[in-house]
Design an enzyme around this catalytic site. Structure first.
Site, mmCIF file in Angstrom:
data_model
loop_
_atom_site.group_PDB
_atom_site.id
_atom_site.type_symbol
_atom_site.label_atom_id
_atom_site.label_comp_id
_atom_site.label_asym_id
_atom_site.label_seq_id
_atom_site.Cartn_x
_atom_site.Cartn_y
_atom_site.Cartn_z
ATOM 1 N N SER A 129 36.433 48.869 42.823
ATOM 2 C CA SER A 129 35.213 48.050 43.242
ATOM 3 C C SER A 129 34.173 48.879 44.002
ATOM 4 O O SER A 129 33.127 48.558 44.231
ATOM 5 C CB SER A 129 35.341 46.936 43.724
ATOM 6 O OG SER A 129 36.200 45.827 42.845
ATOM 7 N N HIS A 161 34.651 50.444 35.590
ATOM 8 C CA HIS A 161 34.793 49.357 36.418
ATOM 9 C C HIS A 161 34.450 47.960 35.451
ATOM 10 O O HIS A 161 33.289 47.518 35.235
ATOM 11 C CB HIS A 161 33.446 49.075 37.531
ATOM 12 C CG HIS A 161 33.547 48.124 38.482
ATOM 13 N ND1 HIS A 161 32.394 47.786 39.365
ATOM 14 C CD2 HIS A 161 34.490 47.359 38.862
ATOM 15 C CE1 HIS A 161 32.686 46.849 39.978
ATOM 16 N NE2 HIS A 161 33.945 46.474 40.057
ATOM 17 N N GLU A 220 30.979 48.803 33.935
ATOM 18 C CA GLU A 220 30.194 49.850 34.888
ATOM 19 C C GLU A 220 30.820 51.117 34.803
ATOM 20 O O GLU A 220 31.964 51.337 35.206
ATOM 21 C CB GLU A 220 29.807 49.281 36.212
ATOM 22 C CG GLU A 220 28.933 49.884 37.126
ATOM 23 C CD GLU A 220 28.756 49.150 38.644
ATOM 24 O OE1 GLU A 220 29.619 48.540 38.902
ATOM 25 O OE2 GLU A 220 27.724 49.242 38.745
ATOM 26 N N ASN A 254 28.039 45.948 42.967
ATOM 27 C CA ASN A 254 28.414 45.571 44.359
ATOM 28 C C ASN A 254 27.118 45.786 45.448
ATOM 29 O O ASN A 254 27.029 45.093 46.459
ATOM 30 C CB ASN A 254 29.753 45.985 44.698
ATOM 31 C CG ASN A 254 30.797 45.119 44.082
ATOM 32 O OD1 ASN A 254 30.567 43.840 44.066
ATOM 33 N ND2 ASN A 254 31.675 45.766 43.626
HETATM 34 N N1 LIG Z 1 39.397 40.953 41.145
HETATM 35 C C1 LIG Z 1 38.536 41.396 40.698
HETATM 36 O O1 LIG Z 1 37.448 40.534 40.405
HETATM 37 C C2 LIG Z 1 38.075 42.601 40.534
HETATM 38 C C3 LIG Z 1 37.047 43.108 39.813
HETATM 39 C C4 LIG Z 1 36.694 44.367 39.554
HETATM 40 C C5 LIG Z 1 37.399 45.129 40.013
HETATM 41 N N2 LIG Z 1 38.515 45.121 40.700
HETATM 42 C C6 LIG Z 1 39.328 46.250 41.494
HETATM 43 O O2 LIG Z 1 40.481 46.399 40.484
HETATM 44 C C7 LIG Z 1 41.586 46.893 41.322
HETATM 45 C C8 LIG Z 1 42.673 45.699 41.206
HETATM 46 O O3 LIG Z 1 42.281 44.463 41.631
HETATM 47 P P1 LIG Z 1 43.171 43.041 41.394
HETATM 48 O O4 LIG Z 1 42.372 42.010 41.934
HETATM 49 O O5 LIG Z 1 43.698 43.351 39.917
HETATM 50 O O6 LIG Z 1 44.224 43.445 42.476
HETATM 51 P P2 LIG Z 1 45.682 42.557 42.343
HETATM 52 O O7 LIG Z 1 46.111 42.525 43.675
HETATM 53 O O8 LIG Z 1 45.759 41.280 41.485
HETATM 54 O O9 LIG Z 1 46.579 43.547 41.563
HETATM 55 C C9 LIG Z 1 47.114 44.886 41.861
HETATM 56 C C10 LIG Z 1 48.410 45.256 41.322
HETATM 57 O O10 LIG Z 1 48.658 46.798 41.861
HETATM 58 C C11 LIG Z 1 50.050 46.694 42.110
HETATM 59 N N3 LIG Z 1 50.316 47.950 42.454
HETATM 60 C C12 LIG Z 1 50.082 48.279 44.019
HETATM 61 N N4 LIG Z 1 50.717 49.435 44.089
HETATM 62 C C13 LIG Z 1 51.023 49.948 43.014
HETATM 63 C C14 LIG Z 1 51.574 51.336 42.619
HETATM 64 N N5 LIG Z 1 51.782 52.211 43.515
HETATM 65 N N6 LIG Z 1 51.816 51.615 41.399
HETATM 66 C C15 LIG Z 1 51.577 50.624 40.255
HETATM 67 N N7 LIG Z 1 51.136 49.563 40.674
HETATM 68 C C16 LIG Z 1 50.627 49.019 42.038
HETATM 69 C C17 LIG Z 1 50.336 45.549 42.536
HETATM 70 O O11 LIG Z 1 51.679 45.254 42.707
HETATM 71 C C18 LIG Z 1 49.681 44.479 42.063
HETATM 72 O O12 LIG Z 1 50.232 43.905 40.778
HETATM 73 C C19 LIG Z 1 41.266 47.208 42.708
HETATM 74 O O13 LIG Z 1 40.813 48.351 42.703
HETATM 75 C C20 LIG Z 1 39.953 46.242 42.597
HETATM 76 O O14 LIG Z 1 38.907 46.580 43.479
HETATM 77 C C21 LIG Z 1 38.824 43.920 41.320
#
Ligand SMILES: NC(=O)c1ccc[n+]([C@@H]2O[C@H](COP(=O)([O-])OP(=O)(O)OC[C@H]3O[C@@H](n4cnc5c(N)ncnc54)[C@H](O)[C@@H]3O)[C@@H](O)[C@H]2O)c1
Length: 296
Positions: free
Chosen positions: A118, A139, A151, A189
């Site tokens: 993000s 994104h 994005e 963002n």
């Molecule tokens: N949640 C949102 O609304 C949103 C929207 C757009 C982008 N993002 C981005 O997406 C990404 C993930 O966010 P999320 O909300 O899904 O997080 P989340 O915490 O729900 O999931 C993250 C996952 O990554 C796993 N993980 C951590 N280290 C790891 C590794 N070394 N190898 C494999 N898996 C690993 C964790 O176990 C977890 O299951 C982030 O970069 C976030 O900025 C999130």
């Protein structure tokens, strides 16, 4: 492009895997343990069921989508045959840099490496690899199966070829890709977070209460939800982290996070996921009420 590896099976990773599998790509879904992967498969199944109930998908298409997903707990094995890797692991710069180093080592040399970050610089992530021209931001928005936008973020070294491949790929998922350059907050963002921050300042300065601020933006600007409720759903800790990226990246005080936001995150009020932010969330239901701290 046929083989897609998705790193991280949390909120975003399971949605990204779902969409690729639905459009008949072979997906390797990778997380650190099998518990996380099983939870992701259960979520994907539930979300596919919802599509079947709405008659946007048949039972047969649901079964095919699920068959298209394999799970892995090792990055090395999970990316061995990847044409594209989409990284959606936890938003932490050191973690992402180490994952991209590993991807560079184990993914085929022609594979494109994308991040769903993000806020972290794609140029910085690309610099952890020897293939900066094949690294790009992809994104997706939450919830991924529903939201149309992708994005597409070009890092400093991202090639035209990589960009056009990813733009076409996003279209093949019936998404609408938009190409932007890699500067703090990208576009989504950079515009959204200052609006949320301003809503928090409006509350902090006593101009209006939570209900009033969100109602003005919902009914006056036709936003589907108010900025304070949206902040609760995104996670107040996530909003704070992104504002810090904007503030550090541009060095402009207009991005300074509101002290109220800082206090709330410090005290553990992270929004919906912690049970309380600007609203209170009742366990087991979607009911929300304005926290008495902020009612007028
Ligand atoms: N949640 C949102 O609304 C949103 C929207 C757009 C982008 N993002 C981005 O997406 C990404 C993930 O966010 P999320 O909300 O899904 O997080 P989340 O915490 O729900 O999931 C993250 C996952 O990554 C796993 N993980 C951590 N280290 C790891 C590794 N070394 N190898 C494999 N898996 C690993 C964790 O176990 C977890 O299951 C982030 O970069 C976030 O900025 C999130």
């Amino acid at each position: 492009m046929k083989n897609i590896s998705v790193i991280g099976s949390g909120t975003m990773g399971n949605g990204i895997a779902h969409v690729f599998a639905q459009f008949d790509y072979q997906v390797n879904l990778i997380d650190i343990n099998q518990v996380a992967l099983d939870k992701a498969l259960a979520t994907i199944t539930k979300n596919l069921d919802r599509q079947v109930a709405k008659e946007t998908l048949t039972e047969g298409q649901k079964a095919t989508a699920l068959q298209n997903i394999a799970t892995f707990t090792s990055i090395k094995e999970g990316v061995a045959n990847a044409d594209l890797v989409v990284e959606a692991a936890t938003e932490n710069i050191d973690l992402k840099l180490s994952i991209f180093k590993e991807l560079d080592q184990f993914a085929p040399t022609n594979a494109i490496l994308a991040s769903n970050t993000s806020s972290i610089s794609i140029t910085k992530i690309a610099a952890a690899t020897e293939r900066g021209n094949q690294v790009i931001g992809m994104h997706f928005m939450n919830p991924v199966p529903v939201m149309k936008l992708v994005e597409v973020i070009r890092g400093y070294q991202t090639s035209d070829e990589t960009t056009s491949t990813i733009m076409s790929l996003a279209k093949s998922l019936e998404k609408v890709p938009v190409e932007v350059n890699d500067y703090p907050g990208f576009v989504a963002n950079r515009i959204l977070m200052p609006m949320i921050n301003e809503a928090i300042y409006t509350l902090y300065e006593g101009v209006a209460g939570v209900y009033e601020i969100d109602t003005v933006m919902k009914l006056g600007m036709a936003h589907p939800m108010g900025p304070l409720q949206l902040a609760d759903f995104i996670g107040l800790d996530v909003c704070l982290a992104i504002l810090k990226v904007l503030h550090d990246g541009f060095g402009n005080p207009k991005y300074a996070p509101c002290p109220l936001l800082v206090n709330m995150v410090t005290a553990g009020y992270k929004g919906a996921k912690s049970g309380e932010g600007f609203y209170k969330y009742t366990a087991g239901s979607k009911a929300l009420s304005v926290s008495e701290k902020f009612s007028r």
